[in-house]
Write a protein that holds these residues in place. Structure first.
Motif, PDB file in Angstrom:
ATOM      1  N   GLU A   1      50.070  31.846  48.867  1.00  6.47           N
ATOM      2  CA  GLU A   1      50.295  32.979  47.975  1.00  6.47           C
ATOM      3  C   GLU A   1      48.976  33.601  47.542  1.00  6.47           C
ATOM      4  O   GLU A   1      48.021  32.897  47.204  1.00  6.47           O
ATOM      5  N   LEU A   2      48.959  34.930  47.555  1.00  4.77           N
ATOM      6  CA  LEU A   2      47.803  35.696  47.100  1.00  4.77           C
ATOM      7  C   LEU A   2      48.060  36.183  45.682  1.00  4.77           C
ATOM      8  O   LEU A   2      49.065  36.840  45.413  1.00  4.77           O
ATOM      9  N   VAL A   3      47.153  35.850  44.777  1.00  4.50           N
ATOM     10  CA  VAL A   3      47.232  36.296  43.376  1.00  4.50           C
ATOM     11  C   VAL A   3      45.994  37.141  43.092  1.00  4.50           C
ATOM     12  O   VAL A   3      44.869  36.709  43.351  1.00  4.50           O
ATOM     13  N   VAL A   4      46.197  38.332  42.563  1.00  2.00           N
ATOM     14  CA  VAL A   4      45.100  39.264  42.300  1.00  2.00           C
ATOM     15  C   VAL A   4      45.077  39.609  40.812  1.00  2.00           C
ATOM     16  O   VAL A   4      46.106  39.979  40.238  1.00  2.00           O
ATOM     17  N   ASN A   5      43.910  39.479  40.208  1.00  2.00           N
ATOM     18  CA  ASN A   5      43.739  39.788  38.792  1.00  2.00           C
ATOM     19  C   ASN A   5      43.042  41.149  38.673  1.00  2.00           C
ATOM     20  O   ASN A   5      41.818  41.248  38.811  1.00  2.00           O
ATOM     21  N   LEU A   6      43.825  42.193  38.417  1.00  2.00           N
ATOM     22  CA  LEU A   6      43.270  43.543  38.338  1.00  2.00           C
ATOM     23  C   LEU A   6      42.430  43.747  37.080  1.00  2.00           C
ATOM     24  O   LEU A   6      41.523  44.585  37.067  1.00  2.00           O
ATOM     25  N   ARG A   7      42.716  42.989  36.023  1.00  2.00           N
ATOM     26  CA  ARG A   7      41.874  43.077  34.825  1.00  2.00           C
ATOM     27  C   ARG A   7      40.452  42.634  35.142  1.00  2.00           C
ATOM     28  O   ARG A   7      39.478  43.257  34.699  1.00  2.00           O
ATOM     29  N   THR A   8      40.346  41.569  35.925  1.00  2.00           N
ATOM     30  CA  THR A   8      39.024  41.088  36.316  1.00  2.00           C
ATOM     31  C   THR A   8      38.342  42.079  37.242  1.00  2.00           C
ATOM     32  O   THR A   8      37.128  42.318  37.127  1.00  2.00           O
ATOM     33  N   ALA A   9      39.100  42.669  38.155  1.00  2.00           N
ATOM     34  CA  ALA A   9      38.526  43.665  39.059  1.00  2.00           C
ATOM     35  C   ALA A   9      37.929  44.827  38.266  1.00  2.00           C
ATOM     36  O   ALA A   9      36.824  45.299  38.560  1.00  2.00           O
ATOM     37  N   GLU A  10      38.653  45.272  37.242  1.00  2.00           N
ATOM     38  CA  GLU A  10      38.151  46.366  36.404  1.00  2.00           C
ATOM     39  C   GLU A  10      36.882  45.949  35.670  1.00  2.00           C
ATOM     40  O   GLU A  10      35.916  46.720  35.581  1.00  2.00           O
ATOM     41  N   ALA A  11      36.872  44.737  35.136  1.00  2.00           N
ATOM     42  CA  ALA A  11      35.697  44.251  34.405  1.00  2.00           C
ATOM     43  C   ALA A  11      34.477  44.140  35.320  1.00  2.00           C
ATOM     44  O   ALA A  11      33.342  44.354  34.884  1.00  2.00           O
ATOM     45  N   LEU A  12      34.713  43.820  36.590  1.00  2.00           N
ATOM     46  CA  LEU A  12      33.621  43.721  37.559  1.00  2.00           C
ATOM     47  C   LEU A  12      33.149  45.088  38.039  1.00  2.00           C
ATOM     48  O   LEU A  12      32.108  45.191  38.699  1.00  2.00           O
ATOM     49  N   GLY A  13      33.927  46.142  37.726  1.00  2.00           N
ATOM     50  CA  GLY A  13      33.627  47.463  38.270  1.00  2.00           C
ATOM     51  C   GLY A  13      33.943  47.551  39.746  1.00  2.00           C
ATOM     52  O   GLY A  13      33.350  48.348  40.476  1.00  2.00           O
ATOM     53  N   LEU A  14      34.913  46.750  40.197  1.00  2.00           N
ATOM     54  CA  LEU A  14      35.266  46.664  41.618  1.00  2.00           C
ATOM     55  C   LEU A  14      36.421  47.615  41.920  1.00  2.00           C
ATOM     56  O   LEU A  14      37.490  47.520  41.307  1.00  2.00           O
ATOM     57  N   ASN A  15      36.194  48.519  42.859  1.00  2.00           N
ATOM     58  CA  ASN A  15      37.250  49.437  43.282  1.00  2.00           C
ATOM     59  C   ASN A  15      37.999  48.827  44.468  1.00  2.00           C
ATOM     60  O   ASN A  15      37.663  49.041  45.632  1.00  2.00           O
ATOM     61  N   ILE A  16      39.020  48.055  44.143  1.00  2.00           N
ATOM     62  CA  ILE A  16      39.820  47.433  45.194  1.00  2.00           C
ATOM     63  C   ILE A  16      40.614  48.502  45.928  1.00  2.00           C
ATOM     64  O   ILE A  16      41.215  49.383  45.294  1.00  2.00           O
ATOM     65  N   PRO A  17      40.659  48.483  47.265  1.00  2.00           N
ATOM     66  CA  PRO A  17      41.483  49.449  48.004  1.00  2.00           C
ATOM     67  C   PRO A  17      42.920  49.437  47.501  1.00  2.00           C
ATOM     68  O   PRO A  17      43.487  48.362  47.251  1.00  2.00           O
ATOM     69  N   PRO A  18      43.528  50.598  47.309  1.00  2.00           N
ATOM     70  CA  PRO A  18      44.871  50.671  46.710  1.00  2.00           C
ATOM     71  C   PRO A  18      45.922  49.843  47.431  1.00  2.00           C
ATOM     72  O   PRO A  18      46.857  49.337  46.796  1.00  2.00           O
ATOM     73  N   ALA A  19      45.787  49.690  48.739  1.00  2.00           N
ATOM     74  CA  ALA A  19      46.798  48.945  49.495  1.00  2.00           C
ATOM     75  C   ALA A  19      46.702  47.441  49.282  1.00  2.00           C
ATOM     76  O   ALA A  19      47.678  46.711  49.516  1.00  2.00           O
ATOM     77  N   PHE A  20      45.543  46.956  48.820  1.00  2.00           N
ATOM     78  CA  PHE A  20      45.340  45.510  48.746  1.00  2.00           C
ATOM     79  C   PHE A  20      46.290  44.825  47.765  1.00  2.00           C
ATOM     80  O   PHE A  20      46.929  43.817  48.123  1.00  2.00           O
ATOM     81  N   PRO A  21      46.431  45.312  46.519  1.00  2.00           N
ATOM     82  CA  PRO A  21      47.358  44.627  45.600  1.00  2.00           C
ATOM     83  C   PRO A  21      48.800  44.652  46.078  1.00  2.00           C
ATOM     84  O   PRO A  21      49.600  43.804  45.648  1.00  2.00           O
ATOM     85  N   LEU A  22      49.155  45.580  46.932  1.00  2.00           N
ATOM     86  CA  LEU A  22      50.528  45.685  47.389  1.00  2.00           C
ATOM     87  C   LEU A  22      50.954  44.482  48.239  1.00  2.00           C
ATOM     88  O   LEU A  22      52.144  44.181  48.322  1.00  2.00           O
ATOM     89  N   ARG A  23      49.986  43.831  48.853  1.00  2.00           N
ATOM     90  CA  ARG A  23      50.334  42.654  49.669  1.00  2.00           C
ATOM     91  C   ARG A  23      50.239  41.350  48.892  1.00  2.00           C
ATOM     92  O   ARG A  23      50.502  40.274  49.438  1.00  2.00           O
ATOM     93  N   ALA A  24      49.878  41.447  47.602  1.00  2.00           N
ATOM     94  CA  ALA A  24      49.765  40.247  46.786  1.00  2.00           C
ATOM     95  C   ALA A  24      51.139  39.730  46.383  1.00  2.00           C
ATOM     96  O   ALA A  24      52.091  40.495  46.211  1.00  2.00           O
ATOM     97  N   ASP A  25      51.252  38.413  46.236  1.00  2.00           N
ATOM     98  CA  ASP A  25      52.483  37.814  45.732  1.00  2.00           C
ATOM     99  C   ASP A  25      52.585  37.924  44.225  1.00  2.00           C
ATOM    100  O   ASP A  25      53.674  37.902  43.663  1.00  2.00           O
ATOM    101  N   GLU A  26      51.435  38.047  43.569  1.00  2.00           N
ATOM    102  CA  GLU A  26      51.403  38.189  42.110  1.00  2.00           C
ATOM    103  C   GLU A  26      50.201  39.028  41.730  1.00  2.00           C
ATOM    104  O   GLU A  26      49.095  38.817  42.249  1.00  2.00           O
ATOM    105  N   VAL A  27      50.414  39.985  40.837  1.00  2.00           N
ATOM    106  CA  VAL A  27      49.328  40.847  40.354  1.00  2.00           C
ATOM    107  C   VAL A  27      49.255  40.701  38.836  1.00  2.00           C
ATOM    108  O   VAL A  27      50.260  40.850  38.134  1.00  2.00           O
ATOM    109  N   ILE A  28      48.064  40.390  38.352  1.00  2.00           N
ATOM    110  CA  ILE A  28      47.837  40.245  36.915  1.00  2.00           C
ATOM    111  C   ILE A  28      47.194  41.533  36.422  1.00  2.00           C
ATOM    112  O   ILE A  28      46.122  41.922  36.884  1.00  2.00           O
ATOM    113  N   GLU A  29      47.883  42.210  35.494  1.00  2.00           N
ATOM    114  CA  GLU A  29      47.399  43.517  35.021  1.00  2.00           C
ATOM    115  C   GLU A  29      47.137  43.470  33.522  1.00  2.00           C
ATOM    116  O   GLU A  29      47.639  42.629  32.810  1.00  2.00           O
TER     117      GLU A  29
END
Length: 327
Positions: free
Chosen positions: A299-327
């Protein structure tokens, strides 16, 4: 999650065996929690899952079974001491977390049945003869094979395409951990990466190595499963945030505790299975004849809050394939 049919399969038809037919003396279980401290909620969650299933099978701590625990928080010296103490107490079965602790137990006993969890590449690491028939006094549940090192690197590249350097945090006392580094190095040229391997011994060493690596731009982290990376996960997550390093971790709780993302199997489920295997051994089955279980899904888990804090622009399609997204 172990479904009802899978649970019955693991039971091997033994669930109806009356406990009254067993000896009156409580059976004894040793549990070596090599990667966790006693206050670690993730360690307690794993014990909770184990005990819940164990009780469903008719075993109750303090009544017909006595369980003793050792909590070592990734400390190599404490793991050796705890392994020796548990073997000296001669329990009916020992349950152990992670490869390094299993290696230590195998070094000092070939007689006491051992059920392992969260082990990385049991066959390649020389811990069992094979998955179908592990042989000897050992069986259990593995979580990864070394090829996962290359997979983690690929997922990291998808999330942060600009990266071209990666530091891999691992433990050299685990053959499977070393193999994961080699797998990462094999894939790295095709993805445009150079690899820096960081052998983890203690928290201070991790801090210095990560800070030095972060001196140059476009770097990320891969954290390989090992008792010391698990025990030091809070500081690793903080260091990744401080140095703005995108990182991928092996277990979900890294992401829920503030890490960028994780890619791995359900560890709690392994503990339910471990309880079933302990039950089967206590009822007379041989550990070497119980197949080692491997995950069928990661399972892929993505923490978008952390991505924002890092200033990381994750490609929009990437979270769509995650099993869980933390916002």
């Amino acid at each position: 999650m172990i479904r009802r049919r899978e649970f019955i399969t693991l039971l091997g038809g033994t669930a109806a065996w009356p406990l009254a037919a067993r000896a009156q003396q409580p059976r004894r279980i040793g549990v070596l929690m090599s990667a966790y401290s006693q206050t670690d909620r993730e360690g307690q969650a794993r014990i909770g899952a184990f005990l819940d299933t164990f009780q469903r099978l008719g075993w109750f701590d303090g009544r017909n079974v006595q369980i003793q625990y050792r909590w070592d928080a990734g400390d190599a010296d404490r793991i050796k001491a705890s392994a020796a103490e548990l073997v000296h107490s001669a329990p009916d079965v020992i349950v152990v977390v992670a490869g390094p602790a299993l290696v230590e137990l195998q070094r000092i006993t070939s007689m006491i049945p051992i059920v392992f969890t969260q082990v990385f590449d049991a066959v390649g690491g020389g811990l069992v003869a094979g998955l179908a028939r592990p042989g000897g006094n050992v069986t259990g549940f593995q979580n990864f094979e070394p090829a996962m090192g290359g997979k983690w690197l690929g997922v990291l590249k998808e999330a942060a395409p600009n990266l071209n350097r990666v530091a891999v945090l691992y433990g050299s006392d685990s053959a499977a951990s070393v193999a994961a580094v080699h797998a990462t190095e094999a894939v790295a040229p095709s993805l445009g990466f150079t690899v820096t391997a960081v052998d983890v011994h203690d928290g201070g060493e991790i801090e210095g190595a990560v800070a030095k690596f972060a001196d140059q731009p476009d770097g990320g982290l891969i954290v390989v499963p090992h008792p010391r990376t698990v025990a030091n996960r809070a500081s690793i997550i903080i260091l990744a945030a401080r140095h703005r390093l995108p990182a991928i971790y092996p277990f979900r709780y890294f992401a829920t505790e503030g890490g960028l993302m994780s890619y791995g199997a359900d560890q709690i489920d392994q503990w339910r299975g471990a309880a079933v295997y302990v039950d089967r051994i206590l009822r007379g089955e041989k550990p070497g004849e119980l197949p080692v279980q491997a995950p069928t899904k990661y399972e892929l888990v993505v923490n978008l809050r952390t991505a924002e804090a890092l200033g990381l622009n994750i490609p929009p399609a990437f979270p769509l394939r995650a099993d869980e997204v933390i916002e």
